[in-house]
Enzyme design. Structure first.
Site, PDB file in Angstrom:
ATOM      1  N   THR A   1      38.350  35.034  41.163  1.00  0.00           N
ATOM      2  CA  THR A   1      38.529  33.660  40.669  1.00  0.00           C
ATOM      3  C   THR A   1      39.505  33.578  39.499  1.00  0.00           C
ATOM      4  OG1 THR A   1      36.652  33.830  39.139  1.00  0.00           O
ATOM      5  CG2 THR A   1      36.188  32.981  41.355  1.00  0.00           C
ATOM      6  N   ASP A   2      39.692  34.693  38.783  1.00  0.00           N
ATOM      7  CA  ASP A   2      40.446  34.590  37.522  1.00  0.00           C
ATOM      8  C   ASP A   2      41.884  34.132  37.724  1.00  0.00           C
ATOM      9  OD1 ASP A   2      38.188  35.302  36.180  1.00  0.00           O
ATOM     10  OD2 ASP A   2      38.745  37.406  35.895  1.00  0.00           O
TER      11      ASP A   2
ATOM     12  N   THR B   1      35.244  39.177  42.371  1.00  0.00           N
ATOM     13  CA  THR B   1      33.793  39.277  42.160  1.00  0.00           C
ATOM     14  C   THR B   1      33.027  39.169  43.464  1.00  0.00           C
ATOM     15  OG1 THR B   1      33.933  38.381  39.948  1.00  0.00           O
ATOM     16  CG2 THR B   1      31.832  38.122  41.052  1.00  0.00           C
TER      17      THR B   1
ATOM     18  N   SER C   1      41.220  40.231  40.401  1.00  0.00           N
ATOM     19  CA  SER C   1      42.442  39.407  40.467  1.00  0.00           C
ATOM     20  C   SER C   1      43.216  39.403  39.157  1.00  0.00           C
ATOM     21  CB  SER C   1      42.126  37.986  40.921  1.00  0.00           C
ATOM     22  OG  SER C   1      41.515  37.245  39.906  1.00  0.00           O
TER      23      SER C   1
HETATM   24  N1  ASP Z   1      37.458  39.221  37.382  1.00  0.00           N
HETATM   25  C1  ASP Z   1      37.121  38.650  38.676  1.00  0.00           C
HETATM   26  C2  ASP Z   1      38.405  38.491  39.468  1.00  0.00           C
HETATM   27  O1  ASP Z   1      39.136  37.587  39.223  1.00  0.00           O
HETATM   28  C3  ASP Z   1      36.433  37.342  38.507  1.00  0.00           C
HETATM   29  C4  ASP Z   1      35.983  36.687  39.769  1.00  0.00           C
HETATM   30  O2  ASP Z   1      36.378  36.993  40.866  1.00  0.00           O
HETATM   31  O3  ASP Z   1      35.171  35.725  39.653  1.00  0.00           O
HETATM   32  O4  ASP Z   1      38.670  39.283  40.327  1.00  0.00           O
END
Ligand code: ASP
Length: 331
Positions: free
Chosen positions: A85-86, A12, A54
């Site tokens: 973050t995932d 993100t 991710s």
């Molecule tokens: N879907 C995103 C990822 O993990 C979520 C994020 O980065 O906060 O790449």
């Protein structure tokens, strides 16, 4: 001035809007340019091996990122990795097992909002990741998010939307930021052996979350595909018995076939202790189950992948699983 290698992988933090939702599109250079103060802290080189959500990252990318760190280790004082973050907690745990005893920091960060959003946490997180990476007490694999520095094997994403997205599970935070001041609690361990890199992971690890009334016959169906099974049990841990011995027998057959079972708990805090209740005691004593105690599932899974990448020997698998990779720590 310290030299840091910035490794951008997507997430993100680097995302832009499309008709079909957010997707990574911002380059590593653009990320750095959005936080110009970083240039006052250190000299930075950047690489961008991926531009991935991710959700689409797995052991293949973990190996590649560990190789990038290994190949440039001598040249830099530390590493900052921008990541979605995932699955960041999985990558952080995997790197903790693949890059051991690193006196140089390997710092993962990301954000809940794109760096180009007006109200983003991205600039704060990225800047603080660099501040930690250049600080004198920095070491090992750490995750920096929302003013917290969390040990790579202890991090878990516990909120899907808030800026306060990560928690350190049953372990003190390595450091915190009070405004811009870094307060370090866990310093680099003394007398560390030299850094050691590992290149192999065996991904054949499955996590089975028990549900009351679940049938045990799922377990033999997994056997052709997986070498290790992580059972997320209830409470401090036990094997269910719904009027017959089907779970006990399925687990016994799995272990007797030379595969591994690690018992953990689906309760978020305080870990397993299978010997408390009869439902766990007998299974642990008679079936040779390995217990995860307070490790996170992310750490259990990636530690198993790392161990199975090194050895097939059951006794050695057990020994490695029960031995903390970092002196004085409990993972
Ligand atoms: N879907 C995103 C990822 O993990 C979520 C994020 O980065 O906060 O790449």
């Amino acid at each position: 001035m310290k030299k840091i290698l910035f490794i951008a992988t997507g997430g993100t933090i680097a995302s832009a809007k499309t008709e079909n939702g957010l997707t990574p599109a911002i380059t590593s250079e653009e990320l750095l340019n959005a936080v110009p103060q970083v240039k006052n802290l250190c000299a930075v080189d950047t690489v961008q091996p991926y531009s991935l959500d991710s959700t689409n990252m797995c052991w293949k990318q973990w190996i590649h990122v560990a190789e990038i760190i290994r190949d440039s280790y001598a040249k830099y004082d530390g590493f900052v990795i921008a990541h979605g973050t995932d699955t960041m907690a999985y990558t952080a745990a995997a790197l903790s097992y693949m890059v051991q005893n690193s006196a140089k920091p390997v710092v993962l960060t990301g954000s809940q909002k794109s760096i180009y959003n007006r109200d983003t946490d991205a600039r704060n997180n990225l800047y603080r990741a660099f501040v930690y990476a250049v600080s004198d007490g920095a070491w090992g694999v750490q995750l920096v998010f929302d003013n917290k520095v969390i040990l790579g094997t202890r991090a878990r994403k516990t909120r899907t939307r808030s800026f306060n997205a990560f928690s350190s599970i049953d372990y003190p935070e390595t450091a915190v930021f009070r405004d811009t001041r870094l307060v370090t609690f866990l310093r680099r361990p003394m007398d560390q052996p030299p850094v050691r890199f590992y290149e192999r992971l065996e991904p054949a690890v499955f996590v089975l979350r028990l549900v009351p009334g679940m049938r045990a016959d799922i377990i033999p169906l997994l056997a052709p595909h997986y070498r290790a099974l992580v059972l997320e049990s209830f409470g401090v841990g036990g094997l269910p018995c719904y009027g017959d011995e089907s779970f006990y027998n399925a687990v016994r057959d799995w272990v007797e076939s030379g595969r591994v079972i690690v018992m953990t708990t689906q309760v978020p805090h305080e870990g397993s202790d299978m010997e408390v209740y009869q439902v766990g005691h007998r299974a642990k004593r008679e079936l040779g189950l390995i217990e995860a105690y307070s490790m996170t599932s992310e750490a259990v899974v990636t530690k198993l992948m790392w161990i199975l990448g090194q050895t097939d020997d059951s006794a050695e698998i057990r020994r490695l699983f029960q031995t903390p990779v970092q002196k004085d720590q409990i993972f």
